[in-house]
Enzyme design. Structure first.
Site, PDB file in Angstrom:
ATOM      1  N   ASP A  15       5.385   5.595  -8.425  1.00  0.00           N
ATOM      2  CA  ASP A  15       4.339   6.369  -8.466  1.00  0.00           C
ATOM      3  C   ASP A  15       4.833   7.655  -9.240  1.00  0.00           C
ATOM      4  OD1 ASP A  15       2.331   8.632  -7.301  1.00  0.00           O
ATOM      5  OD2 ASP A  15       2.400   7.164  -5.470  1.00  0.00           O
ATOM      6  N   HIS A  31      -1.672   7.045 -10.476  1.00  0.00           N
ATOM      7  CA  HIS A  31      -0.352   7.271  -9.783  1.00  0.00           C
ATOM      8  C   HIS A  31       0.758   6.617 -10.646  1.00  0.00           C
ATOM      9  CE1 HIS A  31      -1.166   8.700  -5.733  1.00  0.00           C
ATOM     10  NE2 HIS A  31      -2.504   8.228  -5.978  1.00  0.00           N
ATOM     11  N   GLU A  47      -7.236   6.883  -6.218  1.00  0.00           N
ATOM     12  CA  GLU A  47      -7.203   8.110  -6.554  1.00  0.00           C
ATOM     13  C   GLU A  47      -7.161   8.319  -8.122  1.00  0.00           C
ATOM     14  OE1 GLU A  47      -5.565  10.679  -3.057  1.00  0.00           O
ATOM     15  OE2 GLU A  47      -4.177   9.553  -3.899  1.00  0.00           O
ATOM     16  N   GLU A  68       5.758  12.121   0.516  1.00  0.00           N
ATOM     17  CA  GLU A  68       5.872  13.579  -0.087  1.00  0.00           C
ATOM     18  C   GLU A  68       6.759  14.379   0.793  1.00  0.00           C
ATOM     19  OE1 GLU A  68       3.253  11.778   0.384  1.00  0.00           O
ATOM     20  OE2 GLU A  68       1.708  11.981  -1.162  1.00  0.00           O
TER      21      GLU A  68
HETATM   22  C1  ACM Z   1      -3.445   6.564  -0.398  1.00  0.00           C
HETATM   23  O1  ACM Z   1      -3.275   7.275   0.378  1.00  0.00           O
HETATM   24  N1  ACM Z   1      -3.870   7.382  -1.478  1.00  0.00           N
HETATM   25  C2  ACM Z   1      -3.787   5.174  -0.641  1.00  0.00           C
END
Ligand code: ACM
Length: 607
Positions: free
Chosen positions: A189, A259, A320, A464
């Site tokens: 990530d 990501h 995203e 996170e």
């Molecule tokens: C995600 O929660 N962006 C897959």
């Protein structure tokens, strides 16, 4: 809250008491999570002596090893061979007509037989271990059991925070004990690249570490102190083997096209050239530019990944992707034009399809988050639906395989477990135990034929806001139990009250005794709420959420502790007309763990 809700509240409060006694009356599911497909209770009890005798087919050798290790670890002596009592027989015969992963467990007075093949035999043993966990005689019964869904998964994000091999193994142990069989390992990530790739050493030398203290908007680490870590290829092989021994397939996730900040910190030449007028520099820093250099890099990385993971499926992320850098890149615009693509979404689809083609040549299939629908699905892709169920529904309608993992329906196990501000800091959201338990991943809007494309479900532990193994435990226990039951047990066997008030409490009590962290539920029969009545006292019949735990309460609006009143019998709290009182409760377990306190405002109206 009106009278109806009050009655509802009292209804919950008057549920049957916990009992440690086993048997059909008090405990029809024998404490087993997930609830088996069928239990037929018979008479008598299987007594397990100090010595357990094991008899097994040759084909059950690995399961014998498993069971022996557990028994010895728990203080039993183990002998191989026949015996008139305390005999546990493992066999791969007698399994005709059983679905995949299924088993039959026959508990007689002197002899207990588990019949199953491979994972089935393993799951039969997991059920037996639950029955033996409290070291009491096991009531005789015949159990037949198999899963509702083939894919029963959990994701652990080791990108945001790094977790050691031992922590990952503990996660896998808990999954296996609850019959979960797919582990999505989120290895890359923006914050960290966690897998050694021999051809690109900077991925871990640079990408596995960060200096800044902030992850997402969580500042949990001092700036200037390096944070990170990664797994060597030997460690990856070790984890894959460990999982396979527990009938868990490890699905690696290598994120693209976004990501990808950690990889791009290590190899910045794969970014789109930065448009200095752009406001969104962060998007440039985390998105690959779809150049030949990038594709060569990703193919090299995936070649090493494939060699480490036998999984048929490789997860390539796809979520995203903020595409501003592509919109502002002359190279990308030219590529869109040359390939006859419509726009940047078309470019994402081109990106994913190119990776899919490469993986297909290696005999692997891709899974991607539901954004891979944008611009057209890659022909063989499996869709993981996370922004709700819509992506999964659309994919199933297009005859693509689907894994349901909607953040909207209880599958995000990083979300808060209550709305109480005493919850440990978290990413937000609201996913109480019941939401996870109640979720049914078979959308009614799909035909029976389309529903066959729904392979299963997955609970996700994004990190996170989770930096320690203890917090993984807090966030997943008991919600992982709910995931286990909703993915394994047939709908007709789901029973929220039996699950949350009878069985889960016993499993939590075992964690408590073992010193494992978990979330202590609030006292049953009370919740953060305002209760309004006119001209009556307020009645509370409470129940402890796990055996041996005590409930303490206050009426002075202070948080209760073990120096306050202990709840011993139902409370009738009289509130004068027109006045308000506050009942606060807390649960303290034998191991000293505390629930989030509840606060109930009691209002007796004037008129
Ligand atoms: C995600 O929660 N962006 C897959």
């Amino acid at each position: 809250m009106g009278m109806k809700q009050i009655i509802y509240l009292l209804g919950i409060a008057l549920m049957p008491c916990l009992s440690s006694a086993q048997g059909p009356a008090q405990d029809p599911n024998m404490g087993i999570i997930p609830a088996p497909v069928m239990i037929k209770h018979t008479t008598g009890k299987f007594k397990l002596g100090v010595t357990a005798f094991i008899k097994a087919d040759k084909s059950a050798a690995s399961e014998v090893k498993w069971l022996t290790t557990w028994l010895e670890h728990n203080g039993y002596k183990v002998r191989m061979g026949d015996a008139a009592s305390s005999l546990i027989e493992l066999t791969t015969s007698g399994t005709d007509g059983l679905p995949e992963e299924g088993y039959r467990l026959t508990i007689g007075e002197g002899k207990l037989v588990i019949a199953g093949k491979g994972a089935g035999l393993f799951y039969g043993i997991q059920t037996l271990l639950q029955l033996m966990a409290d070291k009491k005689d096991i009531p005789c019964a015949y159990i037949e059991d198999y899963p509702r869904l083939a894919y029963r998964g959990m994701l652990l994000d080791v990108g945001r925070h790094f977790f050691t091999v031992d922590a990952v193994k503990a996660f896998l142990d808990r999954m296996a004990a609850y019959k979960l069989n797919r582990f999505q390992w989120h290895l890359t990530d923006n914050e960290g690249w966690r897998i050694e790739i021999k051809k690109y050493p900077k991925l871990t030398q640079v990408g596995a570490y960060r200096m800044q203290g902030e992850v997402a908007w969580n500042r949990d680490w001092p700036d200037s102190v390096t944070y990170g870590g990664y797994y060597t290829q030997d460690q990856i092989r070790e984890v894959v083997r460990y999982a396979a021994d527990r009938h868990i397939v490890v699905i690696p996730e290598i994120e693209m096209p976004s990501h990808s900040g950690a990889a791009l910190r290590a190899y910045p030449s794969m970014k789109c050239p930065l448009d200095t007028s752009a406001k969104m520099d962060w998007a440039f820093d985390i998105l690959y530019c779809p150049t030949e250099e990038t594709f060569q890099f990703l193919e090299d990385v995936l070649t090493e990944v494939i060699a480490l993971f036998p999984s048929k499926y490789i997860h390539i992320g796809g979520d995203e992707a903020e595409k501003t850098p592509w919109a502002r890149s002359a190279f990308c615009q030219d590529l869109i034009h040359k390939k006859g693509l419509k726009d940047e979404k078309g470019l994402q689809s081109y990106f994913i399809q190119r990776i899919e083609k490469f993986l297909l040549t290696k005999g692997r299939n891709i899974i991607g988050w539901d954004e891979i629908l944008e611009g057209g699905l890659a022909p063989n892709a499996t869709v993981m639906s996370w922004r709700g169920e819509e992506g999964g529904i659309a994919a199933a309608q297009q005859h693509h395989q689907v894994i349901m993992s909607p953040s909207t329906n209880g599958m995000y196990l990083d979300y808060a477990q209550s709305r109480n501000d005493k919850e440990p800091v978290n990413i937000g959201g609201y996913t109480p135990l019941q939401q996870t338990y109640d979720y049914d991943p078979m959308p009614a809007s799909l035909t029976k034929e389309q529903q066959q494309y729904i392979l299963g479900v997955q609970g996700n532990v994004w990190t996170e806001f989770i930096g320690t193994p203890a917090k993984i435990e807090y966030m997943t226990l008991p919600r992982m139990y709910a995931l286990s039951e909703m993915s394994w047990s047939p709908l007709s066997r789901k029973d929220l009250v039996d699950f949350s008030q009878v069985r889960a409490p016993r499993h939590l009590a075992r964690l408590d005794a073992a010193g494992v962290n978990y979330r202590v539920p609030a006292a049953i029969g009370v919740a953060d709420s305002t209760v309004t009545l006119h001209g009556a006292s307020f009645h509370f019949a409470l129940q402890s959420p796990l055996p041996g735990a005590k409930i303490y309460y206050t009426l002075n609006d202070k948080e209760p502790g073990d120096t306050d009143w202990e709840y011993v019998s139902p409370l009738d709290i009289v509130v004068p007309r027109g006045e308000t009182r506050v009942l606060r409760t807390i649960v303290i377990t034998p191991g000293g763990r505390r629930s989030v306190p509840t606060r109930t405002v009691l209002v007796n109206t004037k008129e």
